[in-house]
Design a protein around this motif. Structure first.
Motif, PDB file in Angstrom:
ATOM      1  N   LYS A 289      33.956  32.785  46.321  1.00 19.01           N
ATOM      2  CA  LYS A 289      34.445  33.111  44.983  1.00 19.01           C
ATOM      3  C   LYS A 289      35.352  34.319  45.063  1.00 19.01           C
ATOM      4  N   THR A 290      36.293  34.398  44.144  1.00 20.32           N
ATOM      5  CA  THR A 290      37.109  35.598  44.003  1.00 20.32           C
ATOM      6  C   THR A 290      36.767  36.264  42.678  1.00 20.32           C
ATOM      7  N   GLY A 291      36.810  37.585  42.698  1.00 23.05           N
ATOM      8  CA  GLY A 291      36.581  38.360  41.485  1.00 23.05           C
ATOM      9  C   GLY A 291      37.783  39.239  41.207  1.00 23.05           C
ATOM     10  N   MET A 292      37.586  40.546  41.255  1.00 18.80           N
ATOM     11  CA  MET A 292      38.658  41.467  40.913  1.00 18.80           C
ATOM     12  C   MET A 292      39.703  41.536  42.026  1.00 18.80           C
ATOM     13  N   LEU A 293      40.863  40.954  41.753  1.00 12.74           N
ATOM     14  CA  LEU A 293      42.017  41.044  42.652  1.00 12.74           C
ATOM     15  C   LEU A 293      43.082  41.809  41.877  1.00 12.74           C
ATOM     16  N   PHE A 294      43.316  43.043  42.260  1.00 13.74           N
ATOM     17  CA  PHE A 294      43.930  44.027  41.375  1.00 13.74           C
ATOM     18  C   PHE A 294      45.411  43.827  41.112  1.00 13.74           C
ATOM     19  N   ASN A 295      46.156  43.277  42.071  1.00 14.00           N
ATOM     20  CA  ASN A 295      47.606  43.159  41.879  1.00 14.00           C
ATOM     21  C   ASN A 295      48.142  41.885  42.522  1.00 14.00           C
ATOM     22  N   SER A 296      49.407  41.608  42.285  1.00 15.51           N
ATOM     23  CA  SER A 296      49.997  40.352  42.749  1.00 15.51           C
ATOM     24  C   SER A 296      50.040  40.261  44.272  1.00 15.51           C
ATOM     25  N   GLU A 297      50.314  41.364  44.932  1.00 19.86           N
ATOM     26  CA  GLU A 297      50.367  41.360  46.393  1.00 19.86           C
ATOM     27  C   GLU A 297      49.023  40.936  46.978  1.00 19.86           C
ATOM     28  N   LEU A 298      47.944  41.462  46.410  1.00 21.41           N
ATOM     29  CA  LEU A 298      46.600  41.123  46.889  1.00 21.41           C
ATOM     30  C   LEU A 298      46.271  39.668  46.581  1.00 21.41           C
ATOM     31  N   ILE A 299      46.583  39.212  45.372  1.00 26.15           N
ATOM     32  CA  ILE A 299      46.318  37.821  44.993  1.00 26.15           C
ATOM     33  C   ILE A 299      47.020  36.867  45.954  1.00 26.15           C
ATOM     34  N   GLU A 300      48.288  37.151  46.242  1.00 25.25           N
ATOM     35  CA  GLU A 300      49.058  36.260  47.107  1.00 25.25           C
ATOM     36  C   GLU A 300      48.545  36.285  48.547  1.00 25.25           C
ATOM     37  N   ALA A 301      48.136  37.449  49.004  1.00 24.56           N
ATOM     38  CA  ALA A 301      47.618  37.551  50.373  1.00 24.56           C
ATOM     39  C   ALA A 301      46.287  36.826  50.503  1.00 24.56           C
TER      40      ALA A 301
ATOM     41  N   LYS B 122      33.588  45.128  30.751  1.00 24.76           N
ATOM     42  CA  LYS B 122      32.864  45.113  29.476  1.00 24.76           C
ATOM     43  C   LYS B 122      33.246  46.297  28.592  1.00 24.76           C
ATOM     44  N   GLY B 123      33.499  47.459  29.232  1.00 21.98           N
ATOM     45  CA  GLY B 123      33.844  48.644  28.454  1.00 21.98           C
ATOM     46  C   GLY B 123      35.289  48.685  28.003  1.00 21.98           C
ATOM     47  N   GLY B 124      36.088  47.693  28.401  1.00 18.65           N
ATOM     48  CA  GLY B 124      37.462  47.617  27.938  1.00 18.65           C
ATOM     49  C   GLY B 124      38.516  48.005  28.955  1.00 18.65           C
ATOM     50  N   ALA B 125      38.094  48.495  30.134  1.00 22.28           N
ATOM     51  CA  ALA B 125      39.068  48.907  31.144  1.00 22.28           C
ATOM     52  C   ALA B 125      39.775  47.695  31.731  1.00 22.28           C
ATOM     53  N   LYS B 126      41.102  47.792  31.872  1.00 21.79           N
ATOM     54  CA  LYS B 126      41.882  46.690  32.435  1.00 21.79           C
ATOM     55  C   LYS B 126      41.726  46.693  33.953  1.00 21.79           C
ATOM     56  N   LEU B 127      41.300  45.536  34.504  1.00 25.80           N
ATOM     57  CA  LEU B 127      41.049  45.419  35.934  1.00 25.80           C
ATOM     58  C   LEU B 127      42.058  44.526  36.652  1.00 25.80           C
ATOM     59  N   LEU B 128      43.029  43.999  35.911  1.00 27.79           N
ATOM     60  CA  LEU B 128      44.082  43.182  36.523  1.00 27.79           C
ATOM     61  C   LEU B 128      45.418  43.612  35.938  1.00 27.79           C
ATOM     62  N   GLN B 129      46.346  43.990  36.787  1.00 26.94           N
ATOM     63  CA  GLN B 129      47.640  44.449  36.325  1.00 26.94           C
ATOM     64  C   GLN B 129      48.442  43.288  35.738  1.00 26.94           C
ATOM     65  N   GLN B 130      49.267  43.585  34.756  1.00 28.13           N
ATOM     66  CA  GLN B 130      49.996  42.551  34.028  1.00 28.13           C
ATOM     67  C   GLN B 130      50.864  41.694  34.940  1.00 28.13           C
ATOM     68  N   GLU B 131      51.503  42.334  35.903  1.00 29.81           N
ATOM     69  CA  GLU B 131      52.411  41.582  36.783  1.00 29.81           C
ATOM     70  C   GLU B 131      51.668  40.609  37.700  1.00 29.81           C
ATOM     71  N   ALA B 132      50.340  40.742  37.744  1.00 23.82           N
ATOM     72  CA  ALA B 132      49.561  39.865  38.613  1.00 23.82           C
ATOM     73  C   ALA B 132      49.239  38.527  37.967  1.00 23.82           C
ATOM     74  N   ILE B 133      49.451  38.389  36.654  1.00 21.21           N
ATOM     75  CA  ILE B 133      49.094  37.158  35.952  1.00 21.21           C
ATOM     76  C   ILE B 133      49.871  35.962  36.516  1.00 21.21           C
ATOM     77  N   ASN B 134      51.166  36.129  36.744  1.00 21.30           N
ATOM     78  CA  ASN B 134      51.966  35.037  37.291  1.00 21.30           C
ATOM     79  C   ASN B 134      51.499  34.638  38.687  1.00 21.30           C
ATOM     80  N   SER B 135      51.139  35.616  39.501  1.00 21.52           N
ATOM     81  CA  SER B 135      50.636  35.311  40.837  1.00 21.52           C
ATOM     82  C   SER B 135      49.327  34.534  40.753  1.00 21.52           C
ATOM     83  N   LEU B 136      48.505  34.901  39.802  1.00 23.85           N
ATOM     84  CA  LEU B 136      47.248  34.179  39.587  1.00 23.85           C
ATOM     85  C   LEU B 136      47.536  32.717  39.244  1.00 23.85           C
ATOM     86  N   ARG B 137      48.461  32.521  38.311  1.00 19.87           N
ATOM     87  CA  ARG B 137      48.811  31.164  37.885  1.00 19.87           C
ATOM     88  C   ARG B 137      49.400  30.340  39.027  1.00 19.87           C
ATOM     89  N   GLU B 138      50.298  30.963  39.791  1.00 18.70           N
ATOM     90  CA  GLU B 138      51.115  30.200  40.737  1.00 18.70           C
ATOM     91  C   GLU B 138      50.489  30.034  42.126  1.00 18.70           C
TER      92      GLU B 138
END
Length: 267
Positions: free
Chosen positions: A76-88, A110-126
């Motif tokens: 399983k994958t969980g917190m992958l912080f940025n696009s470079e990490l997701i792609e690797a 849960k407390g509201g802190a963002k754990l995935l950078q916005q630019e990583a969303i496309n890498s997640l999708r693609e």
């Protein structure tokens, strides 16, 4: 033969989510747990005080070590912080031909802190979602990925179809953030939906529910269960973990990872 499961995720110093939740869940479901840590978080039940990403090489080297000697039966994958990490990470999963891939698209704590950078969303999708045997977004995460508003069951079914078209074999849109009186998780296989219903439990102690749910699916897939069987066990596991609360911490406390086993022992 001992079955093995790998979590590629962040570390939670409070022990309720991330690799700590995953490894506890693997152990409770009789699977040998392994980890590739992507980031160190300083957090407790009150929130996330700091996020410290590990160097990319450190994450990849952990995955290489697992492949060389302890090939996982599921991961399983969980917190992958940025696009470079997701792609690797995606490249390694593809290169190693690892199967039974569960994607928990961790974005917000849960407390509201963002754990995935916005630019990583496309890498997640693609790059990552096309590798998914199962993807397990909650409603806010599914909204971000699909860019849809998901206030109804029908809207969530539409989002599940979008996620399937992105490449996931199975989609579970979790209903915990829904407004329905009964909690409804949707499982979609590309053809039909299964509605998994449960009673809502009123509690603030829900930290790590997403990690734990996805880890339970991973453990069951490692043991050779079908996706539908794995999701049903995971739902029972997390329902017990929330219901039999530990009640620790002053904020969003962790779930009880041994509750499912206790319920089985006493049934």
């Amino acid at each position: 033969m001992v079955k093995k499961a790998l979590t590629i995720a962040g570390s939670d110093s409070g022990g309720g989510a991330g690799i700590q939740a995953d490894l506890k869940t693997f152990q409770e479901l009789n699977v040998y747990g392994m980890s590739a840590i992507t980031a160190i978080t300083a957090q407790n039940t009150l929130g996330v005080q700091g996020v410290y990403a590990l160097p990319l090489e450190a994450v990849i080297e952990q995955m290489n070590s697992i492949e060389a000697d302890l090939r996982p039966d599921a991961l399983k994958t969980g917190m992958l912080f940025n696009s470079e990490l997701i792609e690797a990470v995606a490249n390694n999963i593809r290169e190693f031909n690892w199967g039974n891939v569960v994607i928990d698209p961790v974005m917000i704590a849960k407390g509201g802190a963002k754990l995935l950078q916005q630019e990583a969303i496309n890498s997640l999708r693609e790059t990552l979602i096309p590798l998914a045997t199962v993807i397990t977004p909650n409603i806010p995460e599914a909204e971000v990925i699909t860019e849809l508003s998901l206030h109804t069951i029908e809207a969530r079914k539409k989002a599940a179809k979008v996620l399937h078209k992105l490449g996931a074999d199975y989609v579970v849109v979790k209903g915990g953030h829904g407004e329905e009186e009964e909690l409804v998780d949707l499982l979609f296989d590309g053809q039909s939906f299964v509605e998994l219903k449960s009673t809502r439990i009123s509690t603030r102690h829900t930290h790590g529910t997403g990690c734990t749910f996805a880890a339970a699916i991973t453990a069951e897939l490692a043991k050779g269960k079908t996706v539908e069987q794995a999701v049903k066990v995971a739902k029972d596991f997390i329902h017990a973990a929330i219901k039999d609360e530990l009640g620790i911490g002053s904020g969003h406390g962790p779930t009880n990872h041994w509750a499912y086993r206790n319920a089985a022992v006493h049934s």
